[in-house]
Design a protein around this motif. Structure first.
Motif, PDB file in Angstrom:
ATOM      1  N   ILE A  40       0.810  -1.219   0.000  1.00 37.74           N
ATOM      2  CA  ILE A  40       0.000   0.000   0.000  1.00 37.74           C
ATOM      3  C   ILE A  40       0.845   1.271   0.000  1.00 37.74           C
ATOM      4  O   ILE A  40       0.423   2.313  -0.483  1.00 37.74           O
ATOM      5  N   ARG A  41       2.078   1.200   0.496  1.00 44.58           N
ATOM      6  CA  ARG A  41       2.949   2.384   0.539  1.00 44.58           C
ATOM      7  C   ARG A  41       3.292   2.904  -0.856  1.00 44.58           C
ATOM      8  O   ARG A  41       3.649   4.067  -1.013  1.00 44.58           O
ATOM      9  N   LEU A  42       3.161   2.056  -1.869  1.00 45.73           N
ATOM     10  CA  LEU A  42       3.427   2.514  -3.240  1.00 45.73           C
ATOM     11  C   LEU A  42       2.445   3.593  -3.686  1.00 45.73           C
ATOM     12  O   LEU A  42       2.750   4.385  -4.568  1.00 45.73           O
ATOM     13  N   PHE A  43       1.269   3.645  -3.067  1.00 44.31           N
ATOM     14  CA  PHE A  43       0.288   4.668  -3.443  1.00 44.31           C
ATOM     15  C   PHE A  43       0.786   6.084  -3.142  1.00 44.31           C
ATOM     16  O   PHE A  43       0.273   7.048  -3.677  1.00 44.31           O
ATOM     17  N   TRP A  44       1.795   6.229  -2.314  1.00 42.37           N
ATOM     18  CA  TRP A  44       2.347   7.550  -1.997  1.00 42.37           C
ATOM     19  C   TRP A  44       3.602   7.837  -2.806  1.00 42.37           C
ATOM     20  O   TRP A  44       4.245   8.861  -2.634  1.00 42.37           O
ATOM     21  N   SER A  45       3.931   6.963  -3.736  1.00 45.20           N
ATOM     22  CA  SER A  45       5.125   7.129  -4.544  1.00 45.20           C
ATOM     23  C   SER A  45       4.977   8.308  -5.504  1.00 45.20           C
ATOM     24  O   SER A  45       3.906   8.550  -6.055  1.00 45.20           O
ATOM     25  N   LYS A  46       6.067   9.013  -5.726  1.00 43.86           N
ATOM     26  CA  LYS A  46       6.116  10.076  -6.720  1.00 43.86           C
ATOM     27  C   LYS A  46       6.963   9.633  -7.921  1.00 43.86           C
ATOM     28  O   LYS A  46       7.288  10.429  -8.789  1.00 43.86           O
ATOM     29  N   ASP A  47       7.330   8.360  -7.953  1.00 45.46           N
ATOM     30  CA  ASP A  47       8.140   7.801  -9.028  1.00 45.46           C
ATOM     31  C   ASP A  47       7.335   7.790 -10.326  1.00 45.46           C
ATOM     32  O   ASP A  47       6.256   7.201 -10.391  1.00 45.46           O
ATOM     33  N   THR A  48       7.868   8.426 -11.361  1.00 43.49           N
ATOM     34  CA  THR A  48       7.139   8.516 -12.620  1.00 43.49           C
ATOM     35  C   THR A  48       6.966   7.151 -13.287  1.00 43.49           C
ATOM     36  O   THR A  48       6.020   6.956 -14.044  1.00 43.49           O
ATOM     37  N   GLY A  49       7.865   6.217 -13.003  1.00 44.52           N
ATOM     38  CA  GLY A  49       7.711   4.869 -13.538  1.00 44.52           C
ATOM     39  C   GLY A  49       6.480   4.186 -12.967  1.00 44.52           C
ATOM     40  O   GLY A  49       5.800   3.422 -13.648  1.00 44.52           O
ATOM     41  N   PHE A  50       6.170   4.476 -11.718  1.00 45.23           N
ATOM     42  CA  PHE A  50       4.960   3.951 -11.081  1.00 45.23           C
ATOM     43  C   PHE A  50       3.728   4.713 -11.560  1.00 45.23           C
ATOM     44  O   PHE A  50       2.750   4.128 -12.007  1.00 45.23           O
ATOM     45  N   LEU A  51       3.803   6.030 -11.474  1.00 44.64           N
ATOM     46  CA  LEU A  51       2.635   6.861 -11.778  1.00 44.64           C
ATOM     47  C   LEU A  51       2.190   6.755 -13.232  1.00 44.64           C
ATOM     48  O   LEU A  51       0.993   6.797 -13.520  1.00 44.64           O
ATOM     49  N   SER A  52       3.136   6.610 -14.158  1.00 47.79           N
ATOM     50  CA  SER A  52       2.780   6.566 -15.576  1.00 47.79           C
ATOM     51  C   SER A  52       1.930   5.342 -15.926  1.00 47.79           C
ATOM     52  O   SER A  52       1.215   5.353 -16.926  1.00 47.79           O
ATOM     53  N   GLN A  53       1.976   4.310 -15.096  1.00 51.74           N
ATOM     54  CA  GLN A  53       1.166   3.120 -15.356  1.00 51.74           C
ATOM     55  C   GLN A  53      -0.329   3.399 -15.199  1.00 51.74           C
ATOM     56  O   GLN A  53      -1.161   2.684 -15.741  1.00 51.74           O
ATOM     57  N   PHE A  54      -0.647   4.459 -14.459  1.00 54.70           N
ATOM     58  CA  PHE A  54      -2.042   4.763 -14.163  1.00 54.70           C
ATOM     59  C   PHE A  54      -2.529   6.017 -14.886  1.00 54.70           C
ATOM     60  O   PHE A  54      -3.602   6.525 -14.593  1.00 54.70           O
ATOM     61  N   ASP A  55      -1.743   6.494 -15.831  1.00 55.88           N
ATOM     62  CA  ASP A  55      -2.099   7.664 -16.619  1.00 55.88           C
ATOM     63  C   ASP A  55      -2.893   7.200 -17.840  1.00 55.88           C
ATOM     64  O   ASP A  55      -2.337   6.963 -18.910  1.00 55.88           O
ATOM     65  N   VAL A  56      -4.192   7.038 -17.652  1.00 53.94           N
ATOM     66  CA  VAL A  56      -5.073   6.543 -18.712  1.00 53.94           C
ATOM     67  C   VAL A  56      -6.178   7.560 -18.971  1.00 53.94           C
ATOM     68  O   VAL A  56      -6.545   8.332 -18.085  1.00 53.94           O
ATOM     69  N   ASP A  57      -6.698   7.566 -20.186  1.00 57.09           N
ATOM     70  CA  ASP A  57      -7.761   8.502 -20.556  1.00 57.09           C
ATOM     71  C   ASP A  57      -9.113   8.088 -19.988  1.00 57.09           C
ATOM     72  O   ASP A  57      -9.926   8.925 -19.627  1.00 57.09           O
ATOM     73  N   ASP A  58      -9.348   6.797 -19.919  1.00 56.47           N
ATOM     74  CA  ASP A  58     -10.639   6.283 -19.464  1.00 56.47           C
ATOM     75  C   ASP A  58     -10.452   5.609 -18.105  1.00 56.47           C
ATOM     76  O   ASP A  58      -9.693   4.640 -17.983  1.00 56.47           O
ATOM     77  N   ILE A  59     -11.139   6.101 -17.078  1.00 53.79           N
ATOM     78  CA  ILE A  59     -10.954   5.549 -15.736  1.00 53.79           C
ATOM     79  C   ILE A  59     -11.447   4.110 -15.621  1.00 53.79           C
ATOM     80  O   ILE A  59     -11.133   3.419 -14.658  1.00 53.79           O
ATOM     81  N   GLU A  60     -12.188   3.653 -16.606  1.00 52.24           N
ATOM     82  CA  GLU A  60     -12.670   2.273 -16.611  1.00 52.24           C
ATOM     83  C   GLU A  60     -11.628   1.306 -17.184  1.00 52.24           C
ATOM     84  O   GLU A  60     -11.841   0.092 -17.174  1.00 52.24           O
ATOM     85  N   THR A  61     -10.500   1.831 -17.673  1.00 51.70           N
ATOM     86  CA  THR A  61      -9.450   0.996 -18.242  1.00 51.70           C
ATOM     87  C   THR A  61      -8.904   0.048 -17.180  1.00 51.70           C
ATOM     88  O   THR A  61      -8.610   0.467 -16.060  1.00 51.70           O
ATOM     89  N   ASP A  62      -8.766  -1.222 -17.545  1.00 50.79           N
ATOM     90  CA  ASP A  62      -8.226  -2.212 -16.626  1.00 50.79           C
ATOM     91  C   ASP A  62      -6.718  -2.021 -16.527  1.00 50.79           C
ATOM     92  O   ASP A  62      -6.005  -2.130 -17.535  1.00 50.79           O
ATOM     93  N   VAL A  63      -6.229  -1.708 -15.342  1.00 48.82           N
ATOM     94  CA  VAL A  63      -4.811  -1.455 -15.117  1.00 48.82           C
ATOM     95  C   VAL A  63      -4.282  -2.493 -14.144  1.00 48.82           C
ATOM     96  O   VAL A  63      -4.875  -2.729 -13.096  1.00 48.82           O
ATOM     97  N   THR A  64      -3.161  -3.119 -14.501  1.00 49.07           N
ATOM     98  CA  THR A  64      -2.482  -4.047 -13.603  1.00 49.07           C
ATOM     99  C   THR A  64      -1.072  -3.528 -13.382  1.00 49.07           C
ATOM    100  O   THR A  64      -0.347  -3.254 -14.341  1.00 49.07           O
ATOM    101  N   TYR A  65      -0.706  -3.390 -12.139  1.00 47.14           N
ATOM    102  CA  TYR A  65       0.613  -2.880 -11.763  1.00 47.14           C
ATOM    103  C   TYR A  65       1.722  -3.782 -12.289  1.00 47.14           C
ATOM    104  O   TYR A  65       1.652  -5.007 -12.177  1.00 47.14           O
ATOM    105  N   LYS A  66       2.750  -3.150 -12.858  1.00 48.94           N
ATOM    106  CA  LYS A  66       3.955  -3.862 -13.278  1.00 48.94           C
ATOM    107  C   LYS A  66       5.086  -3.362 -12.391  1.00 48.94           C
ATOM    108  O   LYS A  66       5.282  -2.147 -12.264  1.00 48.94           O
ATOM    109  N   PRO A  67       5.819  -4.265 -11.765  1.00 48.81           N
ATOM    110  CA  PRO A  67       6.891  -3.841 -10.852  1.00 48.81           C
ATOM    111  C   PRO A  67       7.889  -2.912 -11.529  1.00 48.81           C
ATOM    112  O   PRO A  67       8.228  -3.091 -12.699  1.00 48.81           O
ATOM    113  N   ILE A  68       8.341  -1.928 -10.782  1.00 46.74           N
ATOM    114  CA  ILE A  68       9.346  -0.987 -11.277  1.00 46.74           C
ATOM    115  C   ILE A  68      10.668  -1.272 -10.574  1.00 46.74           C
ATOM    116  O   ILE A  68      10.701  -1.894  -9.522  1.00 46.74           O
TER     117      ILE A  68
END
Length: 129
Positions: free
Chosen positions: A9-37
């Motif tokens: 859960i601590r990853l939710f406070w990350s400012k790492d662009t490698g983490f954050l860019s995984q969730f930069d989607v146009d449609d909030i309904e897009t299925d997103v699965t975290y990929k380890p950085i």
């Protein structure tokens, strides 16, 4: 249940662009699965060049991927400039480098970055600024 399959859960406070860019989607309904950085730090280099009318962004991305391989984590257009007198267009891209197994030195990154610049000039007929 883990949201997005994020293991900590601590990853939710990350400012790492490698983490954050995984969730930069146009449609909030897009299925997103975290990929380890990588736990190793990023190296960031920018490249600016004058483009021609035939320039395709996808061709540049292909060069970056083929030359930089897996150490290029992100590529993003950060600036587009049109010269007021000549009407030439320039693009500036930010390339984020990171290795999954070691810390990259700036010297190592500079070698790959130079190869990307050289391939871009040769294949896409751009002029580095």
């Amino acid at each position: 249940m883990k949201l997005y399959s994020i293991p900590d859960i601590r990853l939710f406070w990350s400012k790492d662009t490698g983490f954050l860019s995984q969730f930069d989607v146009d449609d909030i309904e897009t299925d997103v699965t975290y990929k380890p950085i990588s736990v190793f730090p990023q190296c960031i280099n920018d490249v600016s060049f004058w483009i021609s009318d035939e320039f395709l962004v996808s061709d540049f991305y292909e060069i970056v991927r083929s030359v930089g391989g897996d150490i290029v984590e992100q590529v993003s257009l950060i600036d587009e400039f049109r010269h007021p007198k000549t009407q030439r267009v320039s693009h500036c891209y930010r390339l984020v480098y990171r290795h999954m197994e070691k810390t990259l030195t700036q010297a190592e990154v500079n070698v790959v970055h130079r190869q990307i610049e050289d391939a871009t000039v040769k294949q896409l007929k751009v002029v580095i600024r």
